[in-house]
Design an enzyme around this catalytic site. Structure first.
Site, PDB file in Angstrom:
ATOM      1  N   LEU A  60       0.944  -1.301  -0.044  1.00 57.32           N
ATOM      2  CA  LEU A  60      -0.050  -0.241   0.006  1.00 57.32           C
ATOM      3  C   LEU A  60       0.823   1.376  -0.027  1.00 57.32           C
ATOM      4  O   LEU A  60       0.314   2.306  -0.181  1.00 57.32           O
ATOM      5  CB  LEU A  60      -0.845  -0.059   1.361  1.00 57.32           C
ATOM      6  N   LYS A  61       2.284   1.162   0.281  1.00 63.47           N
ATOM      7  CA  LYS A  61       3.067   2.408   0.111  1.00 63.47           C
ATOM      8  C   LYS A  61       2.694   3.335   0.998  1.00 63.47           C
ATOM      9  O   LYS A  61       2.391   4.496   0.575  1.00 63.47           O
ATOM     10  CB  LYS A  61       3.333   2.693  -1.268  1.00 63.47           C
ATOM     11  N   ASN A 116       0.365   9.765  12.756  1.00 60.18           N
ATOM     12  CA  ASN A 116      -0.818   9.102  13.542  1.00 60.18           C
ATOM     13  C   ASN A 116      -1.699   8.182  12.590  1.00 60.18           C
ATOM     14  O   ASN A 116      -2.170   7.241  12.705  1.00 60.18           O
ATOM     15  CB  ASN A 116      -1.509  10.379  14.177  1.00 60.18           C
TER      16      ASN A 116
HETATM   17  O1  C5P Z   1       4.472  -5.974 -13.295  1.00 60.96           O
HETATM   18  P1  C5P Z   1       5.808  -5.600 -12.681  1.00 60.96           P
HETATM   19  O2  C5P Z   1       6.803  -6.729 -12.503  1.00 60.96           O
HETATM   20  O3  C5P Z   1       6.449  -4.337 -13.185  1.00 60.96           O
HETATM   21  O4  C5P Z   1       5.141  -5.269 -11.068  1.00 60.96           O
HETATM   22  C1  C5P Z   1       6.011  -4.998 -10.022  1.00 60.96           C
HETATM   23  C2  C5P Z   1       5.208  -4.795  -8.689  1.00 60.96           C
HETATM   24  O5  C5P Z   1       5.978  -4.089  -7.927  1.00 60.96           O
HETATM   25  C3  C5P Z   1       3.947  -3.762  -9.142  1.00 60.96           C
HETATM   26  O6  C5P Z   1       2.980  -4.279  -8.316  1.00 60.96           O
HETATM   27  C4  C5P Z   1       4.269  -2.508  -8.522  1.00 60.96           C
HETATM   28  O7  C5P Z   1       3.248  -1.905  -7.821  1.00 60.96           O
HETATM   29  C5  C5P Z   1       5.358  -3.168  -7.439  1.00 60.96           C
HETATM   30  N1  C5P Z   1       6.463  -2.161  -6.850  1.00 60.96           N
HETATM   31  C6  C5P Z   1       7.361  -1.429  -7.714  1.00 60.96           C
HETATM   32  N2  C5P Z   1       8.225  -0.701  -7.484  1.00 60.96           N
HETATM   33  C7  C5P Z   1       8.338  -0.478  -6.227  1.00 60.96           C
HETATM   34  C8  C5P Z   1       7.512  -1.050  -5.378  1.00 60.96           C
HETATM   35  C9  C5P Z   1       6.683  -1.930  -5.469  1.00 60.96           C
HETATM   36  O8  C5P Z   1       7.243  -1.886  -9.363  1.00 60.96           O
HETATM   37  N3  C5P Z   1       9.471   0.298  -5.763  1.00 60.96           N
END
Ligand code: C5P
Length: 231
Positions: A56-57, A63
């Site tokens: 969910l970042k 809070n």
């Molecule tokens: O389809 P793909 O392999 O690019 O998906 C990468 C997944 O990792 C996605 O769900 C994306 O939201 C997540 N993600 C990312 N980079 C980040 C953190 C999470 O691509 N820094």
């Protein structure tokens, strides 16, 4: 390995969980699926025995993040992402909320959920560049705030590992040879990411958007297994 369930609804998500849960072990629920299906689906994936990575970042005032993370902790998920851009107080509040939510859930029910790990997101893999100074600062902030892990691109691993040793290193932007990069900018093959020190690879479209997802998953699993066996 974590499979990114970047699909619009429960039916599509559960089909992937059933098909690939055993091979991947970790199922990543991101914004699209969580907004569509909410915590009920997260609980149902946890009940299948797969570990859940709730991506969910979170990025808000401390809070609000603490209370949201506490709710996530009660769901039995393994990994939750917090965006380190939110600063040290926010990251510490999120990590604390996650721990406390999981502890409360354990004391009120006989759950056997894994100890949750907060992951600090450093710089998104869709950004073309990440300055070493910013990466090191965000990695150190995550560690000091109580995160047990980091999310970074494969090329960032040496910098973040030096700045924040001992954390779980989760790496998206994974592309087997020949796979399309899509919107990702700082990508690596599974083999290269593992060689650079990744602990958990996040695989999304390389499998879910492949013409034959089953064959694509089998190829990734074989590549990772061979690399881990030292071939
Ligand atoms: O389809 P793909 O392999 O690019 O998906 C990468 C997944 O990792 C996605 O769900 C994306 O939201 C997540 N993600 C990312 N980079 C980040 C953190 C999470 O691509 N820094």
């Amino acid at each position: 390995m974590a499979l990114a369930l970047d699909v619009p609804d429960r039916t599509a998500a559960m089909a992937l969980v059933e098909r690939f849960g055993a091979d991947f072990g970790v199922m990543k629920v991101g914004l699209e699926l969580f907004i569509a299906e909410g915590p009920a689906l997260v609980r149902d994936i946890v009940a299948t025995g797969s570990r859940v990575f709730l991506d969910l970042k979170l990025h808000d005032i401390p809070n609000t993040v603490e209370h949201a993370a506490r709710r996530v902790g009660s769901l039995g998920v393994w990994l939750l992402t917090l965006h380190t851009q939110g600063g040290p107080d926010m990251v510490a509040a999120g990590a604390r909320g996650l721990r406390e939510g999981a502890a409360d859930a354990r004391s009120s029910a006989a759950t056997r959920s894994p100890e949750p790990v907060a992951l600090g997101v450093t710089v998104l893999t869709s950004d073309a560049e990440a300055s070493p100074g910013l990466l090191a600062e965000r990695a150190a902030l995550a560690r000091e705030g109580g995160c047990g892990g980091l999310v970074c691109a494969a090329p960032d691993l040496p910098t973040v590992s030096a700045a924040a040793p001992g954390l779980l290193r989760v790496v998206p932007g994974i592309r087997p040879v020949g796979a399309s990069a899509g919107d990702q900018r700082r990508v690596a093959t599974p083999t290269a990411a593992l060689a650079a020190g990744a602990d958990v690879l996040v695989i999304g479209r390389a499998v879910t958007a492949a013409a034959d997802p089953h064959a694509a998953a089998a190829a990734v699993v074989a590549e990772v297994t061979a690399e881990l066996a030292g071939d």
